[in-house]
Design an enzyme around this catalytic site. Structure first.
Site, PDB file in Angstrom:
ATOM      1  N   LYS A 115      47.827  40.415  47.126  1.00 47.47           N
ATOM      2  CA  LYS A 115      47.236  39.378  47.986  1.00 47.47           C
ATOM      3  C   LYS A 115      48.292  38.370  48.430  1.00 47.47           C
ATOM      4  O   LYS A 115      48.202  37.825  49.522  1.00 47.47           O
ATOM      5  CB  LYS A 115      46.075  38.684  47.274  1.00 47.47           C
ATOM      6  CG  LYS A 115      44.849  39.571  47.180  1.00 47.47           C
ATOM      7  CD  LYS A 115      43.575  38.774  46.980  1.00 47.47           C
ATOM      8  CE  LYS A 115      42.365  39.690  47.052  1.00 47.47           C
ATOM      9  NZ  LYS A 115      41.110  39.018  46.732  1.00 47.47           N
ATOM     10  N   LYS A 197      43.140  52.112  48.328  1.00 42.49           N
ATOM     11  CA  LYS A 197      41.690  51.996  48.114  1.00 42.49           C
ATOM     12  C   LYS A 197      41.010  51.511  49.399  1.00 42.49           C
ATOM     13  O   LYS A 197      41.656  50.849  50.232  1.00 42.49           O
ATOM     14  CB  LYS A 197      41.384  51.070  46.938  1.00 42.49           C
ATOM     15  CG  LYS A 197      41.565  49.602  47.236  1.00 42.49           C
ATOM     16  CD  LYS A 197      40.860  48.723  46.195  1.00 42.49           C
ATOM     17  CE  LYS A 197      40.988  47.270  46.615  1.00 42.49           C
ATOM     18  NZ  LYS A 197      40.279  46.294  45.876  1.00 42.49           N
ATOM     19  N   LYS A 200      37.860  45.713  51.565  1.00 43.39           N
ATOM     20  CA  LYS A 200      37.197  44.802  52.510  1.00 43.39           C
ATOM     21  C   LYS A 200      38.184  44.191  53.486  1.00 43.39           C
ATOM     22  O   LYS A 200      37.849  43.892  54.617  1.00 43.39           O
ATOM     23  CB  LYS A 200      36.630  43.606  51.728  1.00 43.39           C
ATOM     24  CG  LYS A 200      35.367  43.835  50.991  1.00 43.39           C
ATOM     25  CD  LYS A 200      35.071  42.568  50.180  1.00 43.39           C
ATOM     26  CE  LYS A 200      34.070  42.850  49.101  1.00 43.39           C
ATOM     27  NZ  LYS A 200      34.170  41.939  47.970  1.00 43.39           N
TER      28      LYS A 200
HETATM   29  P1  TYM Z   1      35.323  42.834  44.732  1.00 43.17           P
HETATM   30  O1  TYM Z   1      34.384  41.865  45.382  1.00 43.17           O
HETATM   31  O2  TYM Z   1      36.639  43.077  45.377  1.00 43.17           O
HETATM   32  O3  TYM Z   1      34.628  44.224  44.544  1.00 43.17           O
HETATM   33  C1  TYM Z   1      33.354  44.331  43.931  1.00 43.17           C
HETATM   34  C2  TYM Z   1      33.272  45.583  43.085  1.00 43.17           C
HETATM   35  O4  TYM Z   1      33.556  46.729  43.888  1.00 43.17           O
HETATM   36  C3  TYM Z   1      34.569  47.520  43.268  1.00 43.17           C
HETATM   37  N1  TYM Z   1      35.376  48.141  44.314  1.00 43.17           N
HETATM   38  C4  TYM Z   1      35.566  49.463  44.433  1.00 43.17           C
HETATM   39  N2  TYM Z   1      35.129  50.501  43.694  1.00 43.17           N
HETATM   40  C5  TYM Z   1      35.504  51.732  44.084  1.00 43.17           C
HETATM   41  N3  TYM Z   1      36.274  52.000  45.179  1.00 43.17           N
HETATM   42  C6  TYM Z   1      36.730  50.967  45.943  1.00 43.17           C
HETATM   43  N4  TYM Z   1      37.453  51.218  47.010  1.00 43.17           N
HETATM   44  C7  TYM Z   1      36.377  49.643  45.574  1.00 43.17           C
HETATM   45  N5  TYM Z   1      36.641  48.426  46.108  1.00 43.17           N
HETATM   46  C8  TYM Z   1      36.031  47.524  45.318  1.00 43.17           C
HETATM   47  C9  TYM Z   1      35.382  46.526  42.457  1.00 43.17           C
HETATM   48  O5  TYM Z   1      36.081  47.161  41.426  1.00 43.17           O
HETATM   49  C10 TYM Z   1      34.307  45.600  41.936  1.00 43.17           C
HETATM   50  O6  TYM Z   1      33.707  46.134  40.778  1.00 43.17           O
HETATM   51  N6  TYM Z   1      37.148  40.193  40.973  1.00 43.17           N
HETATM   52  C11 TYM Z   1      36.020  40.951  41.419  1.00 43.17           C
HETATM   53  C12 TYM Z   1      34.729  40.175  41.453  1.00 43.17           C
HETATM   54  C13 TYM Z   1      34.397  39.510  40.167  1.00 43.17           C
HETATM   55  C14 TYM Z   1      33.852  40.139  39.020  1.00 43.17           C
HETATM   56  C15 TYM Z   1      33.669  39.108  38.076  1.00 43.17           C
HETATM   57  C16 TYM Z   1      33.520  41.465  38.731  1.00 43.17           C
HETATM   58  C17 TYM Z   1      34.531  38.186  39.904  1.00 43.17           C
HETATM   59  N7  TYM Z   1      34.092  37.944  38.639  1.00 43.17           N
HETATM   60  C18 TYM Z   1      33.172  39.355  36.786  1.00 43.17           C
HETATM   61  C19 TYM Z   1      33.000  41.729  37.460  1.00 43.17           C
HETATM   62  C20 TYM Z   1      32.837  40.707  36.508  1.00 43.17           C
HETATM   63  C21 TYM Z   1      36.303  41.431  42.819  1.00 43.17           C
HETATM   64  O7  TYM Z   1      37.074  40.873  43.556  1.00 43.17           O
HETATM   65  O8  TYM Z   1      35.519  42.458  43.207  1.00 43.17           O
END
Ligand code: TYM
Length: 334
Positions: A115, A197, A200
């Site tokens: 990032k 991956k 978003k």
């Molecule tokens: P975020 O918002 O980027 O993504 C949310 C969830 O989606 C999963 N993910 C994916 N899984 C498979 N293939 C992909 N291409 C892919 N892109 C995203 C992520 O692994 C995630 O599970 N830091 C976290 C949000 C967060 C969180 C937490 C998660 C904040 N606090 C506490 C669990 C517990 C994040 O940015 O996810």
């Protein structure tokens, strides 16, 4: 919430374009856990502020994501569904954990490095501190299990390290959480670069299927998806792009990868890609319809969020009181 059941916590950032990766890697796996566990599902809006947001859009995206959670099967009568900023204990625990987190370990986080490269003009403290806030989200609820995609495993490791470090320094306080990642779907790849991956923040729209794409866009993006040499529809290391499409097809259709390989034997990539699009549409379309309906019902969503925040806060308050006591802060008389 039931004291005997174990606790599950997870969250997604409300940055507009929730992707098929978010769905297949994480959200889709949440609803089946609701009977066996005490589940808390959170829209982690504070995390989103680490990159520049348009305030009105962030507000809309947050509520849209709440509706999407419900459309994806989260039942607010079974799980606490809430917005992170509604429970101020998240930010407060983050401060305490900051005092035991080392700059060196945060500096090494892969996502921070990525990032920082992508947002070179805005490498703010929040971006670096992000995994500590994520640890707070998890530890605040004495979480046993965290269903996430593979890209979050390093952050989960940090949460485990911080829990262990705090427990060792101040006496047992936090449950040390386990990650729950799924082999299939744990890492859905970009449609334009199967080594990256699906993300978003990818500026290339064709690389990402979002849960808000219409059917034509989904078909078009799959048609444009990159493929591998040859014309066989086969899963394998030398077939990264097709393997990704097969994974998506299998998860959306319910058919095994082996059966799909047989079904698409000799048909060529074009026909296969259209079938992947159809399978994805069959999953996404009903979710979109339900999401739209729920988004229009503001008072229902407000009720859900009020109830969710109250449930979450009760647990969060208890943990934070304990933490404040352990580190030596004088408790407030209530
Ligand atoms: P975020 O918002 O980027 O993504 C949310 C969830 O989606 C999963 N993910 C994916 N899984 C498979 N293939 C992909 N291409 C892919 N892109 C995203 C992520 O692994 C995630 O599970 N830091 C976290 C949000 C967060 C969180 C937490 C998660 C904040 N606090 C506490 C669990 C517990 C994040 O940015 O996810």
């Amino acid at each position: 919430m039931d004291n005997v059941k174990k606790t599950v916590f997870s969250g997604v950032q409300p940055t507009g374009r929730i992707t098929l990766g978010n769905y297949l890697g994480a959200i889709r796996n949440w609803s089946p856990l609701q009977d066996e566990y005490n589940c808390l599902y959170c829209v982690v809006d504070l995390h989103s502020l680490t990159v520049t947001q348009i305030p009105a859009e962030l507000r809309k995206n947050t509520l849209d994501l709440v509706a999407l959670y419900i459309a994806c099967g989260i039942n607010p009568d079974k799980s606490a569904l809430f917005i992170q900023s509604h429970v101020h204990e998240h930010a407060e625990l983050c401060w305490i954990l900051d005092t035991i987190a080392y700059i060196g370990e945060l500096n090494r986080m892969t996502q921070f490095k990525d990032k920082s490269r992508k947002h070179a003009d805005n490498i703010n403290m929040g971006l670096m501190n992000y995994p500590v806030l994520m640890a707070s989200d998890i530890l605040l609820y004495q979480t046993d299990l965290v269903p996430i995609g593979k890209d979050q495993t390093q952050h989960l490791e940090l949460a485990r390290d911080l829990a262990g470090r705090f427990n060792a320094r101040y006496s047992p306080t936090f449950v040390v959480p386990e990650g729950l990642t799924f082999k299939a779907g744990g890492s859905i790849k970009s449609l334009q670069d199967p080594t990256a991956k699906m993300s978003k923040s990818d500026p290339n729209e064709n690389a990402v299927i979002t849960l808000f794409d219409d059917n034509d866009a989904i078909r078009r993006k799959f048609r444009r998806a990159v493929t591998d040499c040859g014309s066989e529809v086969r899963f394998g290391e030398d077939k990264a792009a097709i393997s990704n499409l097969l994974t998506i097809y299998s998860l959306c259709s319910g058919e095994s990868v082996a059966d799909a390989e047989k079904r698409f034997d000799g048909v060529g990539y074009g026909v296969f890609k259209d079938s992947v699009a159809d399978a994805v549409i069959s999953v996404i379309e009903p979710i979109q319809q339900q999401q739209k309906r729920l988004s229009a019902d503001k008072s229902y969503l407000e009720g859900v969020l009020k109830q969710g925040a109250e449930q979450a806060e009760r647990i969060a308050r208890k943990t934070l009181d304990k933490v404040y006591r352990k580190v030596g802060l004088v408790g407030r008389i209530r």
